[in-house]
Write a protein that holds these residues in place. Structure first.
Motif, mmCIF file in Angstrom:
data_model
loop_
_atom_site.group_PDB
_atom_site.id
_atom_site.type_symbol
_atom_site.label_atom_id
_atom_site.label_comp_id
_atom_site.label_asym_id
_atom_site.label_seq_id
_atom_site.Cartn_x
_atom_site.Cartn_y
_atom_site.Cartn_z
ATOM 1 N N ASP A 212 -9.361 -15.988 -9.498
ATOM 2 C CA ASP A 212 -8.463 -15.295 -8.572
ATOM 3 C C ASP A 212 -8.719 -15.770 -7.144
ATOM 4 O O ASP A 212 -9.843 -16.107 -6.772
ATOM 5 C CB ASP A 212 -8.663 -13.784 -8.654
ATOM 6 C CG ASP A 212 -8.252 -13.222 -10.005
ATOM 7 O OD1 ASP A 212 -7.435 -13.865 -10.682
ATOM 8 O OD2 ASP A 212 -8.775 -12.156 -10.386
ATOM 9 N N THR B 49 -1.894 -13.895 -15.079
ATOM 10 C CA THR B 49 -2.059 -12.437 -15.160
ATOM 11 C C THR B 49 -0.704 -11.767 -15.006
ATOM 12 O O THR B 49 0.044 -12.079 -14.078
ATOM 13 C CB THR B 49 -3.011 -11.932 -14.067
ATOM 14 O OG1 THR B 49 -4.206 -12.703 -14.077
ATOM 15 C CG2 THR B 49 -3.354 -10.470 -14.285
ATOM 16 N N CYS C 293 -3.459 -13.685 -8.619
ATOM 17 C CA CYS C 293 -4.063 -13.661 -9.957
ATOM 18 C C CYS C 293 -3.274 -14.560 -10.908
ATOM 19 O O CYS C 293 -2.259 -14.130 -11.476
ATOM 20 C CB CYS C 293 -4.093 -12.238 -10.505
ATOM 21 S SG CYS C 293 -4.942 -11.051 -9.436
ATOM 22 N N VAL D 122 2.001 -4.253 -6.053
ATOM 23 C CA VAL D 122 1.896 -5.384 -6.972
ATOM 24 C C VAL D 122 3.268 -6.017 -7.152
ATOM 25 O O VAL D 122 4.291 -5.323 -7.161
ATOM 26 C CB VAL D 122 1.337 -4.927 -8.337
ATOM 27 C CG1 VAL D 122 1.352 -6.068 -9.348
ATOM 28 C CG2 VAL D 122 -0.073 -4.376 -8.175
ATOM 29 N N VAL E 211 -2.628 -6.477 -13.482
ATOM 30 C CA VAL E 211 -2.968 -6.385 -12.061
ATOM 31 C C VAL E 211 -2.938 -4.935 -11.595
ATOM 32 O O VAL E 211 -3.715 -4.540 -10.723
ATOM 33 C CB VAL E 211 -2.023 -7.264 -11.214
ATOM 34 C CG1 VAL E 211 -2.320 -7.109 -9.729
ATOM 35 C CG2 VAL E 211 -2.182 -8.726 -11.608
#
Length: 293
Positions: free
Chosen positions: A205, A222, A219, A250, A227
């Protein structure tokens, strides 16, 4: 040495503004010390604060703001009849106005540089006390491009997590401490949060921070739901170790956005305390947005 230079820059900038105010007041009451044009005062009183507080001014040479405000003054000199603003048309007065304006812009730029240098020192002290691997957002643009290029090429998911300290934390500190003390406390608090983030993300990351100490975790490989879980773990750890709340949002690629800037915008729209964020997928979010139309 840093504090001494900062104090010296503050002193000369304050002295300059005081001089301009005194000269302007004398002209206003009809007893001019030096009969300057009224637009000179306007340009000086606007130009100096704007140069001092303009974002990114310290990234350019001193010549840039000096040339910019010299051009503004020259245009006013060219298009405004001086007889409407002053009784003096002497070339020496015009030259003195120009020199005083450029001196003020130079002093403002020097002060901005000293303030920026002092802030950089405080940032280094904070990171030294709570070390982490967060990179400056502006300096990591190539790495960000590489991650997005890899995700596009291999059709793999990529998500970002945007985190900020709850503004109420800064507000409370500001009510108790003086401004400079509050700023130092906030920087150290943000550095501690950066260390907590660093301890809970993977080596693959990428963690970034901007000058306002907002953190962005990129990330690779992912999805959105994973997340969200990471964000909640970080939020709980921050609350436990610092007694502060963080705001987070996010966004995921390619379901919600295709560029880093669009993902940042999407994540920023979702910034809120983690406990009230629903654990839904991007597809479910899209369906809700469509149903609300």
């Amino acid at each position: 040495m840093i504090v001494t230079n900062l104090r010296r820059s503050f002193f000369w900038a304050a002295l300059y503004l005081a001089l301009i105010l005194v000269l302007g007041q004398a002209d206003y009451i009809g007893k001019p010390i030096i009969n300057f044009a009224s637009y000179f005062y306007v340009v000086a009183m606007i130009g100096v604060p704007l140069t001092l507080f303009f974002p990114g001014v310290t990234r350019v040479s001193t010549k840039v703001p000096m040339l910019a405000w010299a051009a503004v003054y020259s245009l006013l000199l060219l298009f405004i009849d001086r007889q409407l603003t002053t009784t003096s048309n002497d070339l020496s007065i015009v030259v003195l106005e120009f020199v005083l304006l450029e001196t003020g812009i130079w002093l403002a730029h020097q002060l901005a540089q000293q303030i920026n240098h002092a802030e950089s020192i405080m940032d280094e002290l904070a990171v030294g006390a709570f070390p982490h691997r967060a990179q400056e957002l502006d300096e990591a643009s190539n790495r960000v491009k590489i991650e997005f290029t890899r995700s596009r090429r291999y059709h793999r998911p990529l998500s970002i997590l945007l985190m900020e300290v709850d503004p109420e934390v800064h507000k409370e500190n500001g009510q108790v401490l003086k401004n400079i003390q509050s700023d130092i406390v906030n920087r150290f608090t943000s550095a501690r949060i950066g260390q907590i983030i660093d301890d809970r993300i993977r080596q693959t990351d990428l963690v970034l921070r901007d000058r306002q100490w907002s953190y962005v975790v990129i990330c690779p490989e992912t999805d959105y739901a994973s997340v969200v879980l990471l964000a909640r773990r970080i939020s709980e750890a921050v609350k436990e170790k610092t007694d502060h709340s963080i705001l987070w949002g996010v966004a995921s690629f390619p379901d919600e956005a295709l560029t880093f800037d669009d993902m940042m915008k999407k994540a920023r729209e979702r910034l809120t305390i983690g406990d009230v964020i629903e654990d839904v997928t991007p597809q479910e979010n899209a369906q809700k947005e469509i149903s609300n139309l």
